[in-house]
Write a protein that holds these residues in place. Sequence first.
Motif, PDB file in Angstrom:
ATOM      1  N   GLY A  48       0.958  -1.179  -0.095  1.00  0.00           N
ATOM      2  CA  GLY A  48      -0.033   0.141  -0.110  1.00  0.00           C
ATOM      3  C   GLY A  48       0.930   1.334  -0.064  1.00  0.00           C
ATOM      4  N   ILE A  49       0.377   2.407   0.629  1.00  0.00           N
ATOM      5  CA  ILE A  49       0.999   3.639   0.630  1.00  0.00           C
ATOM      6  C   ILE A  49       1.553   4.113   1.870  1.00  0.00           C
ATOM      7  CG2 ILE A  49       0.780   6.167   0.123  1.00  0.00           C
ATOM      8  CD1 ILE A  49       0.297   4.391  -2.400  1.00  0.00           C
ATOM      9  N   TYR A  50       2.795   4.402   1.987  1.00  0.00           N
ATOM     10  CA  TYR A  50       3.505   4.667   3.281  1.00  0.00           C
ATOM     11  C   TYR A  50       4.099   6.160   2.912  1.00  0.00           C
ATOM     12  CZ  TYR A  50       3.098  -0.387   4.557  1.00  0.00           C
ATOM     13  OH  TYR A  50       2.603  -1.562   5.114  1.00  0.00           O
ATOM     14  N   GLU A  51       3.918   6.642   4.081  1.00  0.00           N
ATOM     15  CA  GLU A  51       4.581   8.232   4.006  1.00  0.00           C
ATOM     16  C   GLU A  51       5.748   8.136   5.097  1.00  0.00           C
ATOM     17  OE1 GLU A  51       2.259  11.612   4.941  1.00  0.00           O
ATOM     18  OE2 GLU A  51       3.880  13.121   4.557  1.00  0.00           O
ATOM     19  N   TYR A  52       6.968   8.160   4.579  1.00  0.00           N
ATOM     20  CA  TYR A  52       8.151   8.515   5.508  1.00  0.00           C
ATOM     21  C   TYR A  52       8.844   9.728   5.653  1.00  0.00           C
ATOM     22  CZ  TYR A  52       8.034   3.323   6.163  1.00  0.00           C
ATOM     23  OH  TYR A  52       7.599   2.008   6.492  1.00  0.00           O
ATOM     24  N   PRO A  53       9.471  10.102   6.519  1.00  0.00           N
ATOM     25  CA  PRO A  53      10.557  11.251   6.311  1.00  0.00           C
ATOM     26  C   PRO A  53      11.689  10.734   5.646  1.00  0.00           C
ATOM     27  CG  PRO A  53       9.775  10.880   8.519  1.00  0.00           C
ATOM     28  CD  PRO A  53       9.218   9.699   8.051  1.00  0.00           C
ATOM     29  N   PHE A  54      12.217  11.680   4.519  1.00  0.00           N
ATOM     30  CA  PHE A  54      13.580  10.992   4.085  1.00  0.00           C
ATOM     31  C   PHE A  54      14.476  10.561   4.976  1.00  0.00           C
ATOM     32  CE2 PHE A  54      12.107  13.191  -0.074  1.00  0.00           C
ATOM     33  CZ  PHE A  54      12.516  12.288  -1.056  1.00  0.00           C
ATOM     34  N   GLY A  55      15.202   9.564   4.528  1.00  0.00           N
ATOM     35  CA  GLY A  55      16.381   9.047   5.517  1.00  0.00           C
ATOM     36  C   GLY A  55      16.038   7.668   5.967  1.00  0.00           C
ATOM     37  N   VAL A  56      14.714   7.102   5.758  1.00  0.00           N
ATOM     38  CA  VAL A  56      14.326   5.885   6.364  1.00  0.00           C
ATOM     39  C   VAL A  56      15.066   5.058   5.708  1.00  0.00           C
ATOM     40  CG1 VAL A  56      12.547   5.584   4.545  1.00  0.00           C
ATOM     41  CG2 VAL A  56      12.308   4.539   6.918  1.00  0.00           C
ATOM     42  N   THR A  57      15.334   3.950   6.470  1.00  0.00           N
ATOM     43  CA  THR A  57      16.188   2.744   5.727  1.00  0.00           C
ATOM     44  C   THR A  57      15.274   1.631   5.381  1.00  0.00           C
ATOM     45  OG1 THR A  57      16.275   1.555   7.861  1.00  0.00           O
ATOM     46  CG2 THR A  57      17.918   2.935   7.759  1.00  0.00           C
ATOM     47  N   ILE A  58      15.831   1.121   4.371  1.00  0.00           N
ATOM     48  CA  ILE A  58      15.174  -0.122   3.611  1.00  0.00           C
ATOM     49  C   ILE A  58      14.826  -1.185   4.562  1.00  0.00           C
ATOM     50  CG2 ILE A  58      15.516  -1.809   1.744  1.00  0.00           C
ATOM     51  CD1 ILE A  58      15.899   0.964   0.839  1.00  0.00           C
ATOM     52  N   SER A  59      15.561  -1.621   5.733  1.00  0.00           N
ATOM     53  CA  SER A  59      15.144  -2.407   6.697  1.00  0.00           C
ATOM     54  C   SER A  59      13.930  -2.181   7.407  1.00  0.00           C
ATOM     55  CB  SER A  59      16.255  -2.932   7.464  1.00  0.00           C
ATOM     56  OG  SER A  59      16.803  -1.600   8.172  1.00  0.00           O
ATOM     57  N   ARG A  60      13.926  -0.836   7.821  1.00  0.00           N
ATOM     58  CA  ARG A  60      12.685  -0.298   8.589  1.00  0.00           C
ATOM     59  C   ARG A  60      11.314  -0.577   7.752  1.00  0.00           C
ATOM     60  NH1 ARG A  60      10.174   4.475  11.086  1.00  0.00           N
ATOM     61  NH2 ARG A  60       8.113   3.872  10.685  1.00  0.00           N
ATOM     62  N   ILE A  61      11.404  -0.035   6.288  1.00  0.00           N
ATOM     63  CA  ILE A  61      10.362  -0.174   5.449  1.00  0.00           C
ATOM     64  C   ILE A  61       9.992  -1.727   5.277  1.00  0.00           C
ATOM     65  CG2 ILE A  61       9.520   0.022   3.210  1.00  0.00           C
ATOM     66  CD1 ILE A  61      11.660   2.424   3.017  1.00  0.00           C
ATOM     67  N   LEU A  62      11.005  -2.469   5.175  1.00  0.00           N
ATOM     68  CA  LEU A  62      10.641  -4.060   5.087  1.00  0.00           C
ATOM     69  C   LEU A  62       9.737  -4.467   6.366  1.00  0.00           C
ATOM     70  CD1 LEU A  62      13.846  -5.150   3.371  1.00  0.00           C
ATOM     71  CD2 LEU A  62      11.548  -5.118   2.248  1.00  0.00           C
ATOM     72  N   ASP A  63      10.246  -4.106   7.490  1.00  0.00           N
ATOM     73  CA  ASP A  63       9.666  -4.597   8.503  1.00  0.00           C
ATOM     74  C   ASP A  63       8.196  -4.209   8.633  1.00  0.00           C
ATOM     75  OD1 ASP A  63      11.899  -5.632   9.722  1.00  0.00           O
ATOM     76  OD2 ASP A  63      12.180  -3.991  11.126  1.00  0.00           O
ATOM     77  N   ASP A  64       7.932  -2.905   8.437  1.00  0.00           N
ATOM     78  CA  ASP A  64       6.614  -2.050   8.455  1.00  0.00           C
ATOM     79  C   ASP A  64       5.808  -2.720   7.456  1.00  0.00           C
ATOM     80  OD1 ASP A  64       7.530  -0.579  10.471  1.00  0.00           O
ATOM     81  OD2 ASP A  64       7.607   1.244   9.056  1.00  0.00           O
ATOM     82  N   CYS A  65       6.135  -3.355   6.143  1.00  0.00           N
ATOM     83  CA  CYS A  65       5.217  -3.680   5.115  1.00  0.00           C
ATOM     84  C   CYS A  65       5.227  -5.175   5.211  1.00  0.00           C
ATOM     85  CB  CYS A  65       5.737  -3.181   3.700  1.00  0.00           C
ATOM     86  SG  CYS A  65       7.024  -4.067   3.143  1.00  0.00           S
ATOM     87  N   GLY A  66       5.887  -5.938   6.174  1.00  0.00           N
ATOM     88  CA  GLY A  66       5.514  -7.337   6.339  1.00  0.00           C
ATOM     89  C   GLY A  66       6.246  -8.004   5.291  1.00  0.00           C
ATOM     90  N   ALA A  67       7.286  -7.770   5.108  1.00  0.00           N
ATOM     91  CA  ALA A  67       8.227  -8.524   3.977  1.00  0.00           C
ATOM     92  C   ALA A  67       9.093  -9.494   4.818  1.00  0.00           C
ATOM     93  CB  ALA A  67       8.971  -7.568   3.134  1.00  0.00           C
ATOM     94  N   ASP A  68       9.113 -10.601   4.343  1.00  0.00           N
ATOM     95  CA  ASP A  68       9.871 -11.810   5.132  1.00  0.00           C
ATOM     96  C   ASP A  68      10.845 -12.463   4.201  1.00  0.00           C
ATOM     97  OD1 ASP A  68      10.249 -12.994   7.193  1.00  0.00           O
ATOM     98  OD2 ASP A  68       8.723 -14.661   7.032  1.00  0.00           O
ATOM     99  N   ASP A  69      12.053 -12.908   4.564  1.00  0.00           N
ATOM    100  CA  ASP A  69      13.046 -13.643   3.723  1.00  0.00           C
ATOM    101  C   ASP A  69      13.379 -12.893   2.352  1.00  0.00           C
ATOM    102  OD1 ASP A  69      14.568 -15.722   3.288  1.00  0.00           O
ATOM    103  OD2 ASP A  69      13.067 -16.929   2.367  1.00  0.00           O
TER     104      ASP A  69
END
Length: 597
Positions: free
Chosen positions: A412-433
């Motif tokens: 879906g749509i996520y709004e983040y301040p610039f500077g967010v890490t890829i790993s944080r985004i992956l955690d939030d969106c429920g990505a696994d392996d």
Amino acid sequence: IVENHGRDAHRLLSMLREVQRELRHVSPTAQQTVAETLGVCVTRVRAVVEFYSFLSAAPLGKFDIRISDSITDHMLGSRDIAAYLCDALAIRPGDIRPDGRVSMAFTSCTGLCEQGPAGLVNGYAIPRLTRERVDRIVELVNHDTPLSDWPEALFAVEDNVRLKDRLLANPVKPGASLERVLAQGRETIFEEIETSQLRGRGGAGFNTAWKWRFCYEGPEEVAVCPPGQPAAQAERYVVCNADEGEPGTFKDRVLLQSHADQVFEGMTVCAYLVGARQGFLYLRGEYLYLHQRLEGVLAERRRQGLLGEGILGRKGFDFDIEIRLGAGAYICGEESALIESLEGKRGVPRNRPPYPVTHGYLGKPTVVNNVETFFAAAAITLHGGEWFASVGTEKSKGTKLLSICGDCSRPGIYEYPFGVTISRILDDCGADDTLGVQIGGPSGMFISDKEFGRKLAFEDLATGGSFIVFDRTRDVLEIARNFTHFFAHESCGFCTPCRVGTALLKNLLDKIGDGHGAAGDLAELSRLGRFVRSTSHCGLGQTAANPILSTLERYPELYQKRLKTIDFEPGFDLDGALAIARRLSGRDDENAHLTQT
Ligand code: SF4
């Protein structure tokens, strides 16, 4: 139709869309009629018909179905669904059924990446295709049910907003930003936009305040106005680029569906600052389903005095917005190609300089920004530059909207301040392996799991907002192959390195993917990719090899594994290529054949 458009050749694309809607195609006779009525050469009309994939010189079915061929739809089972649909309709892709009732084809990304597999019926989007929904579509087609009577639920598109920050959590009420503009005056608002350090959200990241100032101070004579008065209204234009065609991107769809008022508010703020009277929203053809809704928002804004003459009662502040529809050409997301399209031509990128900001629509100073940029500008005008710039990084202020899809449980749509890490985004969106992430769509970059500490920001990973997650069940080479096919299909054909180069890259990758690759092919892929990147005319060609080069660099062993153990393998069937010569010479003896070893 031509008369209704005032015989204005700049509106040719709109006319041809209407002809197609009436006749189900734009026949050579219709092309001739349009050309004669307009007083232009028929080759100009034919060139436009041939350029846009949603226009067709050959008849289409009464129901024209197109299934998205995007990688994200593949991951959600679009190939199976397309095969099931074809069986049920007794039709093959690219064909029209003998009774003329239905035609079926594939299309590039429809912008429904997180709710695919998706398709279009007569241009209207249908998400979440399952076998049950396909059965329903087939029934409606076979019963010849008019599209207007199809169940609304089939066309329901969800927003899927998952995370709000500064912008999405603080929507602007209609007129609130404009009132502030009129109260504070142009210079103050220019300073607010400058303080925000807002950069264009399409990916290139040009400073928005600078762009608007260049337009305001452009080559046209602009009288110096008293403070608080609009700029002398020399001919200038404001264009909102709503042609997000990058596979994996759909945030602008959500902004237009649920926040169109704020986008139009941002455009009107811009018009006041630069002194424009006319704006355009260039809406990608795939978002046809939003057209009526957007016209409704514009009509309501006119009724409220937020568009039209004397906006909010301010004499001389005149501005209106017209919606123009695209017709299935990814390249029209490039700003100069978009302007060509607005002028009723093929969407071929212009030579730059001069840039649109000084020589844009009809050669006049034109601001082109994307949907998210205008959306953010309206909020900055109301809340101030500091409010926006207080988050983000040194060179990337504020927040960024991401369209997240692929192998994750909460797309879906996520709004983040610039500077967010890829790993944080992956955690939030429920990505696994996760194997890797494609940042910025096919023209962006493939990031491996070793790089998940990197940050989204112009100083590290710049993005227009596409974020596609791939888990370890996915085949890297097939991902690169899908993207490379996309570019070969979408190349506008204007310059040779891109037109020929993308086709050669596609053929070479197909050869390797189909198990015929030899040792020399990888070096050739790399060499050709770099050549296409460095010699192409516009951003499409300059980034077309990115999927290959970025995966080749990170996963050479996956490419190596697909090669045969010989030095050379031809990329085509040698003996088959001689078939015509054999037929013409009447020979079929042993010496007229070549053996391929
Ligand atoms: Fe057209 Fe490709 Fe050349 Fe761009 S690089 S002008 S898309 S052919």
